[in-house]
Design a protein around this motif. Structure first.
Motif, PDB file in Angstrom:
ATOM      1  N   GLN A 197       0.815  -1.215   0.000  1.00 11.28           N
ATOM      2  CA  GLN A 197       0.000   0.000   0.000  1.00 11.28           C
ATOM      3  C   GLN A 197       0.848   1.264   0.000  1.00 11.28           C
ATOM      4  N   THR A 198       1.980   1.238   0.700  1.00 15.36           N
ATOM      5  CA  THR A 198       2.838   2.417   0.831  1.00 15.36           C
ATOM      6  C   THR A 198       4.272   2.030   0.484  1.00 15.36           C
ATOM      7  N   LEU A 199       4.876   2.778  -0.466  1.00 15.51           N
ATOM      8  CA  LEU A 199       6.226   2.461  -0.918  1.00 15.51           C
ATOM      9  C   LEU A 199       7.062   3.731  -0.994  1.00 15.51           C
ATOM     10  N   ASN A 200       8.192   3.729  -0.309  1.00 16.00           N
ATOM     11  CA  ASN A 200       9.113   4.869  -0.305  1.00 16.00           C
ATOM     12  C   ASN A 200      10.394   4.467  -1.039  1.00 16.00           C
ATOM     13  N   LEU A 201      10.640   5.111  -2.188  1.00 16.57           N
ATOM     14  CA  LEU A 201      11.827   4.828  -2.994  1.00 16.57           C
ATOM     15  C   LEU A 201      12.746   6.041  -3.111  1.00 16.57           C
ATOM     16  N   ALA A 202      12.525   7.054  -2.292  1.00 17.14           N
ATOM     17  CA  ALA A 202      13.345   8.263  -2.365  1.00 17.14           C
ATOM     18  C   ALA A 202      14.816   7.932  -2.146  1.00 17.14           C
ATOM     19  N   GLY A 203      15.692   8.634  -2.889  1.00 19.24           N
ATOM     20  CA  GLY A 203      17.120   8.436  -2.688  1.00 19.24           C
ATOM     21  C   GLY A 203      17.656   7.161  -3.292  1.00 19.24           C
ATOM     22  N   ASN A 204      17.161   6.778  -4.479  1.00 16.87           N
ATOM     23  CA  ASN A 204      17.678   5.616  -5.188  1.00 16.87           C
ATOM     24  C   ASN A 204      18.127   6.031  -6.588  1.00 16.87           C
ATOM     25  N   ARG A 205      18.169   5.077  -7.528  1.00 16.04           N
ATOM     26  CA  ARG A 205      18.713   5.359  -8.861  1.00 16.04           C
ATOM     27  C   ARG A 205      17.687   5.120  -9.968  1.00 16.04           C
ATOM     28  N   VAL A 206      16.432   5.357  -9.655  1.00 16.21           N
ATOM     29  CA  VAL A 206      15.372   5.204 -10.646  1.00 16.21           C
ATOM     30  C   VAL A 206      15.474   6.372 -11.623  1.00 16.21           C
ATOM     31  N   SER A 207      15.780   6.067 -12.887  1.00  9.27           N
ATOM     32  CA  SER A 207      16.046   7.131 -13.856  1.00  9.27           C
ATOM     33  C   SER A 207      14.928   7.313 -14.879  1.00  9.27           C
ATOM     34  N   SER A 208      13.981   6.379 -14.935  1.00  5.29           N
ATOM     35  CA  SER A 208      12.887   6.514 -15.896  1.00  5.29           C
ATOM     36  C   SER A 208      11.618   5.901 -15.337  1.00  5.29           C
ATOM     37  N   LEU A 209      10.486   6.368 -15.848  1.00  9.57           N
ATOM     38  CA  LEU A 209       9.201   5.822 -15.421  1.00  9.57           C
ATOM     39  C   LEU A 209       9.047   4.375 -15.864  1.00  9.57           C
ATOM     40  N   GLN A 210       9.771   3.982 -16.900  1.00 13.70           N
ATOM     41  CA  GLN A 210       9.702   2.610 -17.391  1.00 13.70           C
ATOM     42  C   GLN A 210      10.098   1.628 -16.288  1.00 13.70           C
ATOM     43  N   GLN A 211      11.020   2.026 -15.423  1.00  9.51           N
ATOM     44  CA  GLN A 211      11.464   1.162 -14.338  1.00  9.51           C
ATOM     45  C   GLN A 211      10.384   0.943 -13.283  1.00  9.51           C
ATOM     46  N   LEU A 212       9.326   1.755 -13.327  1.00  9.46           N
ATOM     47  CA  LEU A 212       8.243   1.632 -12.353  1.00  9.46           C
ATOM     48  C   LEU A 212       7.052   0.843 -12.886  1.00  9.46           C
ATOM     49  N   ARG A 213       7.073   0.482 -14.163  1.00 10.86           N
ATOM     50  CA  ARG A 213       5.926  -0.200 -14.762  1.00 10.86           C
ATOM     51  C   ARG A 213       5.678  -1.568 -14.136  1.00 10.86           C
ATOM     52  N   CYS A 214       6.691  -2.154 -13.532  1.00 13.00           N
ATOM     53  CA  CYS A 214       6.521  -3.450 -12.870  1.00 13.00           C
ATOM     54  C   CYS A 214       5.580  -3.364 -11.667  1.00 13.00           C
ATOM     55  N   LEU A 215       5.288  -2.147 -11.212  1.00 12.92           N
ATOM     56  CA  LEU A 215       4.394  -1.963 -10.059  1.00 12.92           C
ATOM     57  C   LEU A 215       2.941  -1.813 -10.502  1.00 12.92           C
ATOM     58  N   GLY A 216       2.702  -1.874 -11.799  1.00 13.98           N
ATOM     59  CA  GLY A 216       1.360  -1.622 -12.321  1.00 13.98           C
ATOM     60  C   GLY A 216       0.303  -2.590 -11.809  1.00 13.98           C
ATOM     61  N   GLY A 217       0.707  -3.799 -11.410  1.00 12.78           N
ATOM     62  CA  GLY A 217      -0.258  -4.787 -10.935  1.00 12.78           C
ATOM     63  C   GLY A 217      -0.588  -4.684  -9.462  1.00 12.78           C
ATOM     64  N   LEU A 218       0.012  -3.727  -8.766  1.00 16.50           N
ATOM     65  CA  LEU A 218      -0.235  -3.577  -7.324  1.00 16.50           C
ATOM     66  C   LEU A 218      -1.513  -2.771  -7.121  1.00 16.50           C
ATOM     67  N   ARG A 219      -2.638  -3.459  -7.032  1.00 16.42           N
ATOM     68  CA  ARG A 219      -3.944  -2.802  -6.978  1.00 16.42           C
ATOM     69  C   ARG A 219      -4.183  -2.026  -5.700  1.00 16.42           C
ATOM     70  N   GLN A 220      -3.450  -2.349  -4.632  1.00 14.70           N
ATOM     71  CA  GLN A 220      -3.669  -1.670  -3.355  1.00 14.70           C
ATOM     72  C   GLN A 220      -2.697  -0.517  -3.103  1.00 14.70           C
ATOM     73  N   LEU A 221      -1.789  -0.286  -4.033  1.00 16.19           N
ATOM     74  CA  LEU A 221      -0.794   0.776  -3.850  1.00 16.19           C
ATOM     75  C   LEU A 221      -1.469   2.143  -3.852  1.00 16.19           C
ATOM     76  N   GLU A 222      -1.326   2.885  -2.744  1.00 17.77           N
ATOM     77  CA  GLU A 222      -1.958   4.191  -2.594  1.00 17.77           C
ATOM     78  C   GLU A 222      -0.957   5.319  -2.418  1.00 17.77           C
ATOM     79  N   SER A 223       0.224   5.007  -1.907  1.00 15.75           N
ATOM     80  CA  SER A 223       1.214   6.051  -1.633  1.00 15.75           C
ATOM     81  C   SER A 223       2.560   5.644  -2.202  1.00 15.75           C
TER      82      SER A 223
END
Length: 255
Positions: free
Chosen positions: A93-119
């Motif tokens: 539901q809540t995921l904090n990724l601040a301070g990492n090396r995510v350089s593109s939105l493409q790297q976040l597409r794997c989270l698309g199936g997390l139906r309960q993700l709110e934050s």
């Protein structure tokens, strides 16, 4: 442990941090700033719901894929590029990724199936933490479009489609438009449909998650143990009083 030494998560480390001997009994776990580079056996904590791994040197998340009950995860201040294993954390539901090396939105597409993700947090100004993708001024809007279920991005309420408030206002605007529409066929104001479902504002009973249930259970177990100890103490005092009452009075001896 020397400063800068790489740390691997082991059963011994988890037991030392939590006091639990059964890894599946761990529900909350804080492993912040320990220099962790390898998540090791962390996947054995199958019932884990709250996990803080911030301030480490983690670059691979493989063991987290088995944490299906995980609801809150803090990975800020690590070395992450790939987030693929998080796609299996179906309760997140809540995921904090601040301070990492995510350089593109493409790297976040794997989270698309997390139906309960709110934050979702990629940037934390207070902690001076960010990701390369945050350099784009439109990244937050793009996140809202990619994950329409998000309610909070970077600690701020979403003003797009993922916001309940936005949807309520949109429904209200539609109702007002129908009421104020031109032509003789316009509905009178009194017949406008409600802009929220019936019972929306009714108080709902508080939810008691498994973490709260576990806390209640442990509290009652401790309370039961205290009562048993109190009973044993009362018995010991009673025995001591009986023993003292049976002692002969020294003044009664005749020499």
């Amino acid at each position: 442990m020397e400063e800068g030494e790489a740390v691997r998560v082991t059963a011994q480390l988890l037991k030392a941090q939590t006091g639990e001997f059964d890894l599946e009994s761990i529900l909350l776990l804080r492993l912040r700033g320990l220099g962790i580079t390898d998540l090791g056996c962390l996947g054995a904590c199958a019932n884990l719901e709250w996990l803080d791994l911030s301030g480490n040197a983690i670059s691979h998340l493989g063991p987290l894929a088995s944490l299906r009950a995980l609801a809150v995860l803090n990975l800020s201040g690590n070395c992450l590029c790939s987030l693929e294993p998080l796609g299996a954390c179906e309760s997140l539901q809540t995921l904090n990724l601040a301070g990492n090396r995510v350089s593109s939105l493409q790297q976040l597409r794997c989270l698309g199936g997390l139906r309960q993700l709110e934050s979702l947090r990629l940037r934390d100004p207070a902690g001076r933490l960010s990701n390369p993708v945050c350099a784009s001024p439109a990244y937050r809007r793009a996140l809202g479009e990619m994950f329409p279920g998000l309610k909070v991005i970077d600690g701020e309420r979403v003003s797009g489609r993922g916001s309940e408030f936005y949807r309520l206002c949109e429904d209200l605007d539609d109702s007002l438009t129908r009421c104020a529409g031109g032509g003789g066929g316009a509905e009178p104001p009194g017949t406008a449909p409600p802009w929220v479902p019936e019972g929306y504002w009714a108080a709902r009973p508080p939810r008691r998650g498994s973490i709260v249930e576990e806390a209640y259970k442990q509290f009652h177990e401790v309370l039961r143990e205290c009562r048993e100890l109190g009973k044993k103490a009362d018995d010991a005092v009673a025995q001591a009083e009986r023993a003292l009452s049976l002692r002969p009075d020294p003044s009664s001896f005749v020499f």
